[in-house]
Design a protein around this motif. Structure first.
Motif, short mmCIF file in Angstrom:
data_model
loop_
_atom_site.label_atom_id
_atom_site.label_comp_id
_atom_site.label_asym_id
_atom_site.label_seq_id
_atom_site.Cartn_x
_atom_site.Cartn_y
_atom_site.Cartn_z
N ASN A 20 16.18 62.70 -26.83
CA ASN A 20 15.87 61.09 -26.47
C ASN A 20 15.16 61.05 -25.17
OD1 ASN A 20 17.51 60.14 -28.68
ND2 ASN A 20 19.30 60.66 -27.57
N ALA A 21 14.75 60.11 -24.85
CA ALA A 21 13.97 59.70 -23.73
C ALA A 21 14.84 59.93 -22.23
CB ALA A 21 13.36 58.41 -23.63
N GLY A 35 7.44 63.67 -23.40
CA GLY A 35 7.20 62.22 -22.64
C GLY A 35 6.53 62.40 -21.51
N PRO A 36 6.13 61.44 -20.77
CA PRO A 36 6.52 59.84 -21.33
C PRO A 36 5.73 59.52 -22.52
CG PRO A 36 5.36 59.59 -19.26
CD PRO A 36 5.54 61.13 -19.50
N GLU A 80 9.67 59.87 -28.15
CA GLU A 80 9.99 60.77 -26.81
C GLU A 80 11.15 61.70 -27.03
OE1 GLU A 80 10.74 60.43 -22.14
OE2 GLU A 80 9.29 58.89 -22.92
#
Length: 157
Positions: free
Chosen positions: A131-132, A101-102, A110
């Motif tokens: 996950n983000a 990421g981002p 991401e």
């Protein structure tokens, strides 16, 4: 949580050498292991292959695989790990490719990271969705997960 020291001690106890093939972590697994004095007893070499060209040239990842499924895939993680083993004197190799990421996309979000762990007789791959959680956190989580994969594989060697 598995530490770098745990990995090194387990590899030393079994007389194993380790290679790494990293993309989104940029060498964090290798650096984390070699931060510890005495790591040269088990650390054979590390490949940082951030681009597709580097993956092909240094590890022998197939252009057809990259074209078909993209760099962030279990297929590429498998070829990266196997390439690291083939191009080193290691007994075991771990690979990481993902999207720290981002950014990302609907199909490859991401925080998606693909891992490979290989010995001469077997390669296992998996995808983890971190996950983000932010670039630094994804990279750190991926490094720590690679340590766990290494210790698990070493324990069954």
């Amino acid at each position: 949580m598995t530490s770098a020291t745990d990995v090194l001690n387990a590899a030393k106890a079994k007389g194993l050498m380790i290679a790494t093939a990293e993309s989104c972590t940029g060498g964090m697994v290798f650096a984390g292991l070699t931060d510890i004095a005495g790591s040269s007893a088990v650390m054979e070499r590390g490949f940082v292959t951030y681009t597709n060209d580097a993956k092909r040239e240094m590890l022998g990842v197939s252009e057809a695989t990259l074209d078909a499924v993209g760099a962030v895939s279990e297929e590429v993680a498998k070829e990266m790990a196997e390439g690291a083993l083939k191009h080193s004197k290691a007994n075991i190799a771990v690979s990481i490719t993902g999207i720290a990421g981002p950014g990302g996309s609907e199909h490859k979000p991401e925080g998606r990271v693909c891992f490979g762990i290989t010995r001469k007789t077997e390669t296992v791959t998996e995808t983890v969705e971190f996950n983000a959680i932010g670039r630094e956190n994804v990279r750190e989580a991926a490094r720590n997960h690679a340590f766990k994969l290494l210790i698990d594989a070493i324990s069954t060697f």
